[in-house]
Motif scaffolding. Structure first.
Motif, PDB file in Angstrom:
ATOM      1  N   LEU A 299       0.858  -1.188   0.000  1.00  0.00           N
ATOM      2  CA  LEU A 299       0.000   0.000   0.000  1.00  0.00           C
ATOM      3  C   LEU A 299       0.890   1.234   0.000  1.00  0.00           C
ATOM      4  CD1 LEU A 299      -2.956   0.742   0.018  1.00  0.00           C
ATOM      5  CD2 LEU A 299      -2.937   0.660   2.501  1.00  0.00           C
ATOM      6  N   TYR A 300       0.762   2.027  -1.030  1.00  0.00           N
ATOM      7  CA  TYR A 300       1.643   3.182  -1.209  1.00  0.00           C
ATOM      8  C   TYR A 300       0.812   4.438  -1.447  1.00  0.00           C
ATOM      9  CZ  TYR A 300       5.047  -0.512  -1.914  1.00  0.00           C
ATOM     10  OH  TYR A 300       5.832  -1.623  -1.744  1.00  0.00           O
ATOM     11  N   THR A 301       1.276   5.545  -0.878  1.00  0.00           N
ATOM     12  CA  THR A 301       0.620   6.809  -1.148  1.00  0.00           C
ATOM     13  C   THR A 301       1.215   7.385  -2.423  1.00  0.00           C
ATOM     14  OG1 THR A 301       0.632   7.111   1.229  1.00  0.00           O
ATOM     15  CG2 THR A 301      -0.112   8.962  -0.096  1.00  0.00           C
ATOM     16  N   SER A 302       0.361   7.888  -3.283  1.00  0.00           N
ATOM     17  CA  SER A 302       0.830   8.483  -4.526  1.00  0.00           C
ATOM     18  C   SER A 302       1.684   9.712  -4.223  1.00  0.00           C
ATOM     19  CB  SER A 302      -0.376   8.885  -5.367  1.00  0.00           C
ATOM     20  OG  SER A 302       0.018   9.746  -6.407  1.00  0.00           O
ATOM     21  N   VAL A 303       2.695   9.933  -5.041  1.00  0.00           N
ATOM     22  CA  VAL A 303       3.517  11.138  -4.925  1.00  0.00           C
ATOM     23  C   VAL A 303       2.977  12.183  -5.903  1.00  0.00           C
ATOM     24  CG1 VAL A 303       5.842  12.083  -5.122  1.00  0.00           C
ATOM     25  CG2 VAL A 303       5.513   9.751  -4.266  1.00  0.00           C
ATOM     26  N   SER A 304       2.665  13.367  -5.392  1.00  0.00           N
ATOM     27  CA  SER A 304       2.104  14.430  -6.221  1.00  0.00           C
ATOM     28  C   SER A 304       3.204  15.290  -6.828  1.00  0.00           C
ATOM     29  CB  SER A 304       1.202  15.337  -5.374  1.00  0.00           C
ATOM     30  OG  SER A 304       0.119  14.605  -4.871  1.00  0.00           O
ATOM     31  N   ALA A 305       2.876  15.926  -7.928  1.00  0.00           N
ATOM     32  CA  ALA A 305       3.751  16.970  -8.471  1.00  0.00           C
ATOM     33  C   ALA A 305       3.279  18.302  -7.900  1.00  0.00           C
ATOM     34  CB  ALA A 305       3.667  16.986  -9.989  1.00  0.00           C
TER      35      ALA A 305
END
Lengths: 202, 202
Positions: B31-37
């Motif tokens: 389970l990973y949190t998305s990395v935002s730009a």
């Protein structure tokens, strides 16, 4: 109160449906096996309304004619089936009900109960299923071959099911099954009252 | 290998999304949190590609023009968004990715990623949400009122989500969230290879 879930559980003979259900019932507190109607005579210790609803052939045939069964089969000269009224009543009580039935019956359930959750238990491989069937040592070679042929037929129905549960170990499979039940209870369409309550706040 | 799940998590400010995600990550290993730009300047200790993908305004605006973001917002003079390529690549690796985003963005995700799983976290009641917001003691009365108005708007989107997760306690909510992820991974349409393998046995 939300109505209960109608959960259909199918899978080939030997895949371990019974053990998975037994363990899943220990893991969660709202899970009941449906009680079937049958024209078979009660065996010693069997209680009407607990193990089966015992009916005469005439009574059972009347239930078929009056469309009071969600599905039924004739097997070894006896009728077996699921009374529609019983299922509806249990769901209204908020109980989650498991129907352990064959693929053809499952399709009928889905037509009648649109919100039913259809689960199919699979073995890790076909070879493993064969190994489990032989391991039971209760069936002769001919029976085992027939069961394996039947399994192949049944597998073709999997895409019509909602979920496929891998039974590698009973413990893991039971936990997977319980996760499905928990998740299904959170589907938005099953929680309209809760949503209504939140959205109607001014 | 099956591709990962794209999980969208929404819910009003103060409902506890961050704590639920944190605990859910401890409970499951994929389970990973998305990395935002973002066009915001990095703060001390923030690492490019870990906390954010740091971009100039010009770079970010090029990403918008070239349709390389699944959703984006401008907030306090800075851009924030989710790079499409990053999400696709992570899913192909088999990773389950959480996007914690607002309701409008979620609807765009569902259009672009049909198999995305949309979850909405709700408080036990509207009053409880208000209590939690006041309890944080970080916002003034005006901000709290604005957040509660916004919550009312957001709740109207719940029927468009797949699941509604009650956050009564963080532990229970995290377990519910993990059950949804487990169940979704068992959906038949996500397991076509396994089914193929079983049905093609002669």
């Amino acid at each position: 109160m939300n109505p209960g879930l109608l959960i259909v559980l199918s899978g080939p003979a030997g895949v371990g449906k019974g053990s998975v259900i037994k363990r899943a019932k220990e893991l969660t507190d709202n899970l009941y096996t449906s009680v079937s109607a049958t024209s078979r005579k009660p065996r010693p210790g069997e209680i009407d309304g607990v193990h089966y609803f015992f009916k005469t052939r005439q009574q059972f045939e009347a239930m078929i004619r009056e469309n009071r069964l969600v599905e039924w089969v004739e097997y070894c000269g006896n009728y077996y089936g699921t009374p529609k009224e019983y299922v509806t009543r249990e769901l209204e009580k908020g109980r989650n009900i498991i129907l352990e039935i064959e693929v053809e019956g499952s399709m009928k359930i889905k037509e009648m109960f649109r919100d039913a959750v259809l689960c199919f238990i699979v073995p890790p491989s076909f070879e493993e299923l064969e190994r489990r069937l032989r391991g039971r040592k209760t069936e002769d070679e001919e029976t085992i071959r027939r069961r394996l042929d039947r399994a192949r037929e049944e597998f073709r129905y999997i895409p019509k099911y909602d979920y496929v549960i891998l039974n590698d170990t009973v413990e893991e499979a039971a936990r997977r099954f319980v996760a499905i039940i928990r998740a299904e209870q959170m589907k938005t369409f099953r929680n309209l009252e809760l949503i209504e309550r939140l959205t109607n706040k001014e």
